[in-house]
Design an enzyme around this catalytic site. Structure first.
Site, PDB file in Angstrom:
ATOM      1  N   GLU A   1       1.341   6.401  -7.202  1.00 39.81           N
ATOM      2  CA  GLU A   1       0.183   7.028  -7.835  1.00 39.81           C
ATOM      3  C   GLU A   1       0.150   8.550  -7.680  1.00 39.81           C
ATOM      4  OE1 GLU A   1      -3.835   6.051  -6.553  1.00 39.81           O
ATOM      5  OE2 GLU A   1      -3.127   5.718  -4.517  1.00 39.81           O
TER       6      GLU A   1
ATOM      7  N   GLU B   1       0.834  -1.204   0.000  1.00 36.90           N
ATOM      8  CA  GLU B   1       0.000   0.000   0.000  1.00 36.90           C
ATOM      9  C   GLU B   1       0.874   1.262   0.000  1.00 36.90           C
ATOM     10  OE1 GLU B   1      -2.875   0.755  -0.639  1.00 36.90           O
ATOM     11  OE2 GLU B   1      -3.307   2.636   0.360  1.00 36.90           O
TER      12      GLU B   1
HETATM   13  O1  M6R Z   1     -13.496   2.141  -4.991  1.00 40.31           O
HETATM   14  P1  M6R Z   1     -12.626   0.940  -4.879  1.00 40.31           P
HETATM   15  O2  M6R Z   1     -12.142   0.705  -3.504  1.00 40.31           O
HETATM   16  O3  M6R Z   1     -13.268  -0.300  -5.445  1.00 40.31           O
HETATM   17  O4  M6R Z   1     -11.370   1.281  -5.771  1.00 40.31           O
HETATM   18  C1  M6R Z   1     -10.354   0.343  -5.998  1.00 40.31           C
HETATM   19  C2  M6R Z   1      -9.123   1.010  -6.537  1.00 40.31           C
HETATM   20  O5  M6R Z   1      -9.377   1.628  -7.753  1.00 40.31           O
HETATM   21  C3  M6R Z   1      -8.569   2.066  -5.556  1.00 40.31           C
HETATM   22  O6  M6R Z   1      -8.330   1.523  -4.300  1.00 40.31           O
HETATM   23  C4  M6R Z   1      -7.244   2.658  -6.103  1.00 40.31           C
HETATM   24  O7  M6R Z   1      -6.256   1.689  -6.122  1.00 40.31           O
HETATM   25  C5  M6R Z   1      -6.834   3.876  -5.267  1.00 40.31           C
HETATM   26  N1  M6R Z   1      -6.637   5.013  -6.109  1.00 40.31           N
HETATM   27  C6  M6R Z   1      -5.554   3.688  -4.545  1.00 40.31           C
HETATM   28  O8  M6R Z   1      -5.227   4.805  -3.778  1.00 40.31           O
END
Ligand code: M6R
Length: 617
Positions: free
Chosen positions: A497, A490
């Site tokens: 990102e 993480e």
């Molecule tokens: O809304 P969600 O939790 O399903 O989204 C999943 C991923 O797109 C999200 O956790 C993404 O990896 C984040 N931008 C990370 O910070």
């Protein structure tokens, strides 16, 4: 991805739509556009880039008056982000206007067919094909807009949330949904309506909202109730008006420079809200309705399969350790995107837990549908109330983190782990895999977490100093073991990102199977070395990095002396039960990424190429 918004009523539509688009920018920010009807003509402005660019262009290019309009903020799928591919799109006649969130998969075949009928296309988008298909049907079949939209949608394959306006019927907007979200804000006495991908654009105007379900559409007319109908059968359905719990303060920055920083600092409150009504320490119990009501399913499960993407997948990995340790139930954690396409073995004895902040992630949604089809019981852990995943699952538990607007997930991660820890503890108790004294001890430990996070947030200044030394790094390694291996993943995801620095997370012991070759005096290695988690082994790993001149930033338990002597920097976390340590160790890693990204002048809340809610696969 993409955000759509619209307004029809008595106010000036322009500020309502622009404000709404700004709130929806988390869904995509490749381009933005607006259509207003000034009572006479369609006014259209659209541009590559953010809503702020659109505002500049609109000032000079269009008349911004009118009480009806639609808007769009785009995350590009078909066609590069440029002015022409930006939404809204006009039909060939110029009478119909559409905004769309989703993908029309069979657009190419439809486009070819329309070309044979004399249609020409300006953009590369699937959306322009859809608006022309609607126009073709409307003209050929001589039907009203609503009917034409319905017929067209029965011909397309894919996903959509759309809003369509017809210059010949300027008192209505037609909306429809399949796979992408759409909410309708209902004004007093139906005198005005708001349309948006989520409720945030209209929260200051009304608390009453209708969330369309998949395969539903509505014709919205001023002064009239909204009639919601099924796109396939034409059957009218009950338009259930819900009262929104969201408030304006929750979606504003509240004095912080970025949403991400605000959300990092909200974690003590968010975790407390996640406990509320569930962790009853005085009574020594955990109460979670979704778990209690389905206890048999959990207790008879052969295994738990967790499906999720990105940060939510990392929370799933932490849960794997916790569920197996506490409740002794075998757990598999799957990327939803892989799971949905690999013909997995799923039986009625499996419990699937889907984790998603947004509740809209297309791959997670598809994985849920597959698991349900094969007879599994599916439990959702979502943040967004009423989201598609929350509705699609058999039961679930909300994280109650409040709106998370920064694209980089922070409080969603810690509250997901909180919900999953509560579940694991409750199941451990029900299964008898944890003694009652251990159970009580864990409840007490968990309840102390928000206070410890609060205390830990004081490391912010220290972390900022460390960030200064590494802002020019090009690579970074994150290492952790056991419960903190997912935290290493993480931490690396957060850094890449938002700061665009390449980063990898590894279980610390895996370092010598390859990544150690990367270590030299320019490689920062962030190591989680808390006192209870395989401490001596991790210390050996730190020694190995040191002897290869790597730069070590170690997250340690307060009072640590051993690692302090070896590492270049240490960040202390309060003493904590190992199973709950990810709730603390992740905080300095969030802050480190944040400060590095700010110092590199990156757009922290809206990193390039990303969107908050990934509604396309
Ligand atoms: O809304 P969600 O939790 O399903 O989204 C999943 C991923 O797109 C999200 O956790 C993404 O990896 C984040 N931008 C990370 O910070």
């Amino acid at each position: 991805m993409c955000g759509i918004t619209g307004y029809i009523g008595f106010r000036e539509a322009y500020p309502v739509i622009i404000n709404g688009l700004q709130r929806l920018e988390y869904r995509g920010y490749d381009s933005a556009g607006i259509m207003l009807y000034d009572g006479n003509q369609i006014q259209l402005a659209k541009t590559k880039g953010k809503v702020s660019n659109l505002v500049e262009i609109a000032k000079s290019d269009i008349s911004t008056s009118g009480v009806v309009g639609i808007g769009h903020t785009r995350w590009a799928t078909h066609g590069v982000p440029n002015d022409v591919n930006s939404h809204p799109h006009l039909s060939q006649s110029g009478n119909l206007v559409i905004v769309h969130n989703g993908i029309i998969e069979n657009y190419d075949a439809i486009k070819k067919e329309l070309i044979t009928r004399g249609y020409t296309f300006k953009s590369d988008t699937d959306t322009e094909v859809l608006v022309n298909l609607i126009e073709e049907i409307k003209t050929k079949e001589n039907v009203k807009l609503g009917k034409a939209v319905q017929i067209a949608l029965n011909q397309v394959v894919g996903a959509y949330a759309i809003a369509v306006f017809d210059k010949e019927k300027p008192d209505e907007i037609v909306v429809a949904k399949l796979g992408s979200p759409i909410a309708i804000g209902v004004g007093k006495d139906f005198k005005e309506f708001f349309i948006a991908s989520d409720a945030s654009p209209f929260i200051e105007y009304t608390k009453d909202a209708i969330y369309l379900e998949d395969e539903e559409m509505a014709i919205i007319k001023k002064g009239r109730e909204v009639n919601v109908r099924k796109i396939k059968s034409d059957k009218l359905v009950d338009s259930n008006i819900q009262e929104l719990q969201l408030n304006l303060e929750q979606i504003e920055k509240g004095g912080y420079e970025h949403f991400m920083l605000k959300e990092i600092h909200e974690q003590p409150r968010a975790i407390t809200d996640t406990f509320r009504g569930r962790l009853l320490r005085d009574e020594g119990i955990i109460k979670m309705a979704g778990v209690e009501d389905n206890m048999k399913k959990f207790l008879n499960a052969n295994r738990i399969i967790i499906v999720a993407c990105g940060t939510s997948w990392h929370a799933g990995l932490v849960a794997e350790y916790i569920f197996e340790e506490f409740a002794r139930i075998p757990v598999e954690v799957e990327y939803a995107s892989e799971f949905r396409y690999r013909n997995p073995v799923i039986t009625e004895k499996d419990v699937v837990i889907a984790i998603s902040q947004s509740g809209e992630t297309a791959d997670t949604l598809a994985a849920i549908k597959l698991a349900k089809k094969r007879g599994a019981f599916v439990f959702g852990v979502c943040n967004v109330v009423g989201s598609s995943i929350a509705r699609e699952t058999h039961a679930g538990a909300y994280t109650h983190a409040g709106p998370e607007i920064g694209v980089a997930s922070t409080k969603a991660f810690t509250t997901q782990i909180t919900v999953l820890s509560l579940m694991a503890l409750r199941l451990a108790r029900a299964k008898g895999t944890m003694s009652s004294s251990d159970y009580r001890m864990h409840l007490q430990e968990l309840e102390l977490i928000p206070r410890k996070v609060e205390q830990l947030l004081n490391v912010d200044g220290h972390v900022k100093e460390i960030a200064k030394e590494y802002l020019l790094s090009t690579n970074c390694l994150y290492l952790g073991r056991g419960y903190n291996f997912p935290v290493a993943l993480e931490g690396a995801l957060k850094l890449k990102e938002i700061s665009y620095i390449h980063a990898e997370g590894y279980p610390a012991a895996e370092m010598k199977h390859g990544p150690i070759a990367l270590i030299d005096d320019r490689m920062p290695v962030i190591v989680i070395a808390t006192s209870k988690g395989h401490y001596e082994k991790v210390v050996s790993n730190i020694q190995e990095i040191k002897s290869r001149k790597g730069k070590i930033i170690a997250v340690v338990t307060e009072g640590d002396t051993t690692v302090k002597e070896i590492a270049d920097h240490t960040i202390e976390i309060p003493e904590v039960e190992e199973a709950f340590s990810p709730l603390l160790t992740t905080i300095p890693l969030q802050l480190l990424s944040y400060h590095i990204a700010v110092m590199r002048n990156c757009n922290v809340d809206q990193p390039r190429n990303l969107a908050k809610s990934v509604t396309v696969e």
